[in-house]
Structures are given as structure tokens and as C-alpha cells.
Design a protein around this motif. Structure first.
Motif, PDB file in Angstrom:
ATOM      1  N   PRO A 222      -7.877   2.357 -10.682  1.00  0.00           N
ATOM      2  CA  PRO A 222      -7.587   3.350 -11.721  1.00  0.00           C
ATOM      3  C   PRO A 222      -6.095   3.653 -11.799  1.00  0.00           C
ATOM      4  CG  PRO A 222      -9.455   4.043 -10.364  1.00  0.00           C
ATOM      5  CD  PRO A 222      -8.857   2.848  -9.693  1.00  0.00           C
ATOM      6  N   GLU A 223      -5.660   4.059 -12.966  1.00  0.00           N
ATOM      7  CA  GLU A 223      -4.238   4.345 -13.163  1.00  0.00           C
ATOM      8  C   GLU A 223      -3.795   5.471 -12.241  1.00  0.00           C
ATOM      9  OE1 GLU A 223      -1.134   5.494 -16.787  1.00  0.00           O
ATOM     10  OE2 GLU A 223      -3.289   5.206 -17.172  1.00  0.00           O
ATOM     11  N   GLY A 224      -2.682   5.248 -11.558  1.00  0.00           N
ATOM     12  CA  GLY A 224      -2.148   6.232 -10.633  1.00  0.00           C
ATOM     13  C   GLY A 224      -2.653   6.093  -9.217  1.00  0.00           C
ATOM     14  N   MET A 225      -3.634   5.228  -8.984  1.00  0.00           N
ATOM     15  CA  MET A 225      -4.191   5.037  -7.652  1.00  0.00           C
ATOM     16  C   MET A 225      -3.573   3.791  -7.014  1.00  0.00           C
ATOM     17  SD  MET A 225      -8.153   4.451  -6.509  1.00  0.00           S
ATOM     18  CE  MET A 225      -8.581   4.157  -4.783  1.00  0.00           C
ATOM     19  N   THR A 226      -3.105   3.914  -5.811  1.00  0.00           N
ATOM     20  CA  THR A 226      -2.510   2.789  -5.092  1.00  0.00           C
ATOM     21  C   THR A 226      -3.084   2.716  -3.688  1.00  0.00           C
ATOM     22  OG1 THR A 226      -0.658   4.164  -4.322  1.00  0.00           O
ATOM     23  CG2 THR A 226      -0.341   2.928  -6.381  1.00  0.00           C
ATOM     24  N   ILE A 227      -3.053   1.538  -3.137  1.00  0.00           N
ATOM     25  CA  ILE A 227      -3.462   1.302  -1.750  1.00  0.00           C
ATOM     26  C   ILE A 227      -2.282   0.695  -1.016  1.00  0.00           C
ATOM     27  CG2 ILE A 227      -5.074   0.115  -0.220  1.00  0.00           C
ATOM     28  CD1 ILE A 227      -7.099   0.081  -2.423  1.00  0.00           C
ATOM     29  N   ASP A 228      -1.985   1.211   0.147  1.00  0.00           N
ATOM     30  CA  ASP A 228      -0.847   0.734   0.923  1.00  0.00           C
ATOM     31  C   ASP A 228      -0.910  -0.775   1.107  1.00  0.00           C
ATOM     32  OD1 ASP A 228       1.459   1.688   2.840  1.00  0.00           O
ATOM     33  OD2 ASP A 228       0.318   0.165   3.926  1.00  0.00           O
ATOM     34  N   LYS A 229       0.236  -1.428   0.942  1.00  0.00           N
ATOM     35  CA  LYS A 229       0.281  -2.883   1.022  1.00  0.00           C
ATOM     36  C   LYS A 229      -0.142  -3.398   2.394  1.00  0.00           C
ATOM     37  CE  LYS A 229       3.803  -4.867  -0.875  1.00  0.00           C
ATOM     38  NZ  LYS A 229       5.168  -5.403  -1.132  1.00  0.00           N
ATOM     39  N   LEU A 230       0.291  -2.731   3.447  1.00  0.00           N
ATOM     40  CA  LEU A 230      -0.088  -3.155   4.786  1.00  0.00           C
ATOM     41  C   LEU A 230      -1.588  -2.983   5.000  1.00  0.00           C
ATOM     42  CD1 LEU A 230       0.662  -4.167   7.587  1.00  0.00           C
ATOM     43  CD2 LEU A 230       1.180  -1.807   8.241  1.00  0.00           C
ATOM     44  N   LEU A 231      -2.161  -1.902   4.480  1.00  0.00           N
ATOM     45  CA  LEU A 231      -3.601  -1.693   4.604  1.00  0.00           C
ATOM     46  C   LEU A 231      -4.379  -2.796   3.901  1.00  0.00           C
ATOM     47  CD1 LEU A 231      -6.011   0.016   5.475  1.00  0.00           C
ATOM     48  CD2 LEU A 231      -5.699   1.387   3.392  1.00  0.00           C
ATOM     49  N   ARG A 232      -3.909  -3.201   2.728  1.00  0.00           N
ATOM     50  CA  ARG A 232      -4.558  -4.310   2.016  1.00  0.00           C
ATOM     51  C   ARG A 232      -4.506  -5.588   2.842  1.00  0.00           C
ATOM     52  NH1 ARG A 232      -1.401  -4.237  -3.455  1.00  0.00           N
ATOM     53  NH2 ARG A 232      -0.236  -2.501  -2.575  1.00  0.00           N
ATOM     54  N   ALA A 233      -3.368  -5.841   3.455  1.00  0.00           N
ATOM     55  CA  ALA A 233      -3.241  -7.045   4.281  1.00  0.00           C
ATOM     56  C   ALA A 233      -4.174  -6.977   5.488  1.00  0.00           C
ATOM     57  CB  ALA A 233      -1.792  -7.212   4.740  1.00  0.00           C
TER      58      ALA A 233
END
Length: 367
Positions: A222-233
């Protein structure tokens, strides 16, 4: 009348060092030739390494000019000057005690678990599963209890390598067990989902998985929602390793005799009891080499997070090679050798501990 003859000693060529050499290295012309070639190769490699790393190495200097002389070997001042970045990345120097404390807490929990005869295994296990992850997150990230918040963009070096590897291993192991059991399940939906996940993940390289998590996943949020790049990795590395680990564990499950399953059923054990108490302990023991091999591969694959802009140990080494102050022909090789040595220490340690566990379990079987 009987006569006794004096006991004769074996020929000197058959015992001692000479006997061992003849038996193992020079037992035939072919073995002798291979031994000579092997000695020559070892001498060539070792002499060149010693010459580069010690005899012609640069030990003192303020910049790359000290390592630019003709015939210069390793540039150790570069490692000394950049060592803190290799270990911590861009983590703020006044806060690096938090990283060191996290390492200490990890050692406090891991060492008792790795020593078979050490008491309190249940307490140590609960500490590593529950207490340590929370403490490590609070220490490294901050934002609580008066600790300044440190964004993951500033993490790097060996810190990121260990975080990605440890979280990946801790997440992949239970998930791999569930996928292996799911693939052998009699329920079609569970089996199809497990097979589909395993084959899908094993059909694409890790670079593609990390790239999709970094670039494509934010497009579906959703717009405005982000997930930390390290967490995604971390999530993608754990899922990727779990697919390979599931096949290793499935091989161990298939090696268990059918009589073990039937005996557990005859005792009236539930599915969870049968798997947790009878089948899985035997299956996991059989596939220890495969499990450790997967963990070693995962540890080395952590270097691929550089693709999505996360600077692990290898990435931070490459980044520091662009420093014009330390530009020289020996800097790059020295940095790569240093990173390779760190990776080898951890991978070799896992391999040797695996052999120790295998020998100990084999000894218990002989008893």
C-alpha cells in the motif's frame, strides 16, 4: 631337545618413518610420481603465498603509496586502517560497543549449547530462541531505553554477514523441517503447497529472489508502507535456504525404515509425538553433513546481498577499495584475501563441529 632362535627385528625400511613413507607415498611408481608432483605443487603454492603475504608485504604506511613499490606484496596497512569498517560498516563509532555486547551475548548462549556435556540445555535453548533475539534487536537497532536509533542502512561488514547468516539459518531450519514433512503429507493441499514452494524457490537463483524482494515487492505494498531492506533480505534468504534444506531432510526421512513408523503407530503415538520423538531425531542425525553443507552455502551466499545495496563483509571491502587514498595494485588482492580468510574461518569451524557431532553420535550407536 629344542632350540630357539633369536627374535629378528623387521627391516628398517618396513617400520618407522621410512616404512610409512614407502607404504603410503612410494608404494608404486605411479604413487611415487604423484607424490613428487604433489610436493612440487605444495611447495610452489606455499612459497608464493609466504613471499606475497610476509616476505614482500608492506607492514607500515599511511596510504596506498607505501604499497605501490615494484614487487610489493600484501598491503597490510590497508587492512589495519579499514579494519573497523570491515567489522562494523558505517555503524557509528561511539555506539559500536552495542555490537560487541551482542557478540558477547551470542557467545554466552552458543558455547553451552555446542558443548554436549554442558548442563542446562533447556535454559540455554530458551535463551537463544527467546531472549537473545530480542536483546540483539534492541541493542543493534536502538530507539529504546535511551539508546539512539541506528538505521540498518548504516550496518555493514561482518556485522551484516553474521546477522543475515544467523537469521537465515535460524529461520530456514524449522521451515525446512515443516516443508519436508509437508511434502510427505497425505493431505493433498499440504503436499501440493509444499512441493510448489520447494520447486519454485529452487528453480530461481538467489540473486533473482533478492532483486525481486528489493525492487518488485514495494510495488505491491500500500502507498506509504515500506519494509526495511535488510528485513526483506533476511526473509528471502531464510525462505531460499529452507527449500534446499527441506530436500535434505526429506532424504533423511526416506532413509528411516518403515518399521519405525509402524512401531510408533503401534504405541498409539500422535503424529506430532511420532515425528518429534521417533522419526525426526533419527532422520536429522543421518543428514547432518547435508544440513551443515546447506548452512555453509548459506553463509557464503550472504555476499549476494550486495546486489540490493546491503554492504556485507565482501561488499564493504569492495567499497573501501574505491578510496583514492589507498589506491594501489596490492590493495584489492589484500582486501579479497582478508575477506576470504574470514569466510574460511567460519565455514571451516562449522565443518569441523559437524564432524565432531557425527563422531559423537556414531560412538553412541556403537554403545
Amino acid at each position: 631337545m629344542t632350540s630357539t632362535t633369536a627374535e629378528m627385528r623387521p627391516p628398517r625400511s618396513e617400520v618407522g618413518v621410512i616404512g610409512w613413507l614407502r607404504k603410503n607415498l612410494f608404494s608404486s611408481p605411479t604413487n611415487a610420481l604423484l607424490t613428487v608432483i604433489g610436493i612440487w605443487l605444495i611447495w610452489t603454492v606455499v612459497s608464493n603465498v609466504v613471499d606475497w603475504a610476509l616476505l614482500h608485504a608492506t607492514w607500515e604506511g599511511e596510504d596506498g603509496k607505501a604499497c605501490s613499490r615494484e614487487g610489493a606484496g600484501a598491503c597490510w596497512p590497508f587492512i589495519q586502517a579499514k579494519f573497523s569498517q570491515f567489522m562494523y560498516g558505517r555503524y557509528p563509532e561511539p555506539q559500536r560497543w552495542r555490537v560487541d555486547l551482542t557478540y558477547v551475548l551470542a557467545v554466552i548462549g552458543l558455547v553451552p549449547l555446542m558443548i554436549p556435556r554442558f548442563p542446562g540445555k533447556l535454559v540455554n535453548t530458551l535463551y537463544m530462541i527467546v531472549i537473545f533475539p530480542i536483546a540483539a534487536f534492541l541493542l543493534l537497532s536502538g530507539g529504546y531505553f535511551g539508546l539512539p536509533y541506528i538505521p540498518t542502512e548504516l550496518w555493514g561488514g561482518l556485522l551484516v554477514t553474521l546477522v543475515v547468516a544467523s537469521v537465515g539459518i535460524a529461520g530456514a531450519f524449522p521451515l525446512g523441517i515443516m516443508l519436508a514433512l509437508g511434502r510427505r503429507s497425505r493431505m493433498p493441499i499440504v503436499r501440493w503447497v509444499s512441493v510448489g514452494f520447494i520447486e519454485l524457490v529452487r528453480g530461481v537463483p538467489l540473486i533473482t529472489v533478492l532483486f525481486m524482494a528489493s525492487v518488485m515487492l514495494p510495488l505491491f505494498l500500500p502507498e506509504g508502507m515500506t519494509i526495511d531492506k535488510l528485513l526483506r533480505a533476511l526473509i528471502m534468504v531464510a525462505l531460499f535456504a529452507a527449500a534446499y534444506l527441506a530436500e535434505v531432510i526429506r532424504g533423511g526421512l526416506q532413509a528411516i525404515p518403515r518399521g519405525q513408523f509402524e512401531a510408533a503407530d503401534a504405541l498409539g503415538l500422535t503424529y506430532a509425538q511420532k515425528m518429534g520423538l521417533i522419526v525426526l531425531p533419527q532422520a536429522l542425525k543421518l543428514v547432518i553433513p547435508g544440513i551443515v553443507n546447506t548452512f555453509i552455502g548459506l553463509f557464503k551466499d550472504t555476499s549476494l546481498v550486495l546486489i540490493i545495496g546491503i554492504f556485507d563483509l565482501l561488499g564493504i571491502v569492495q567499497l573501501n577499495q574505491t578510496d583514492s587514498k589507498w589506491f594501489s595494485h596490492a590493495t584489492a588482492m589484500t582486501g579479497y584475501v582478508f575477506a576470504g580468510l574470514i569466510f574460511w574461518i567460519f565455514c571451516f569451524g562449522m565443518s569441523r563441529y559437524s564432524l565432531f557431532i557425527e563422531r559423537r553420535l556414531a560412538a553412541s550407536d556403537r554403545r
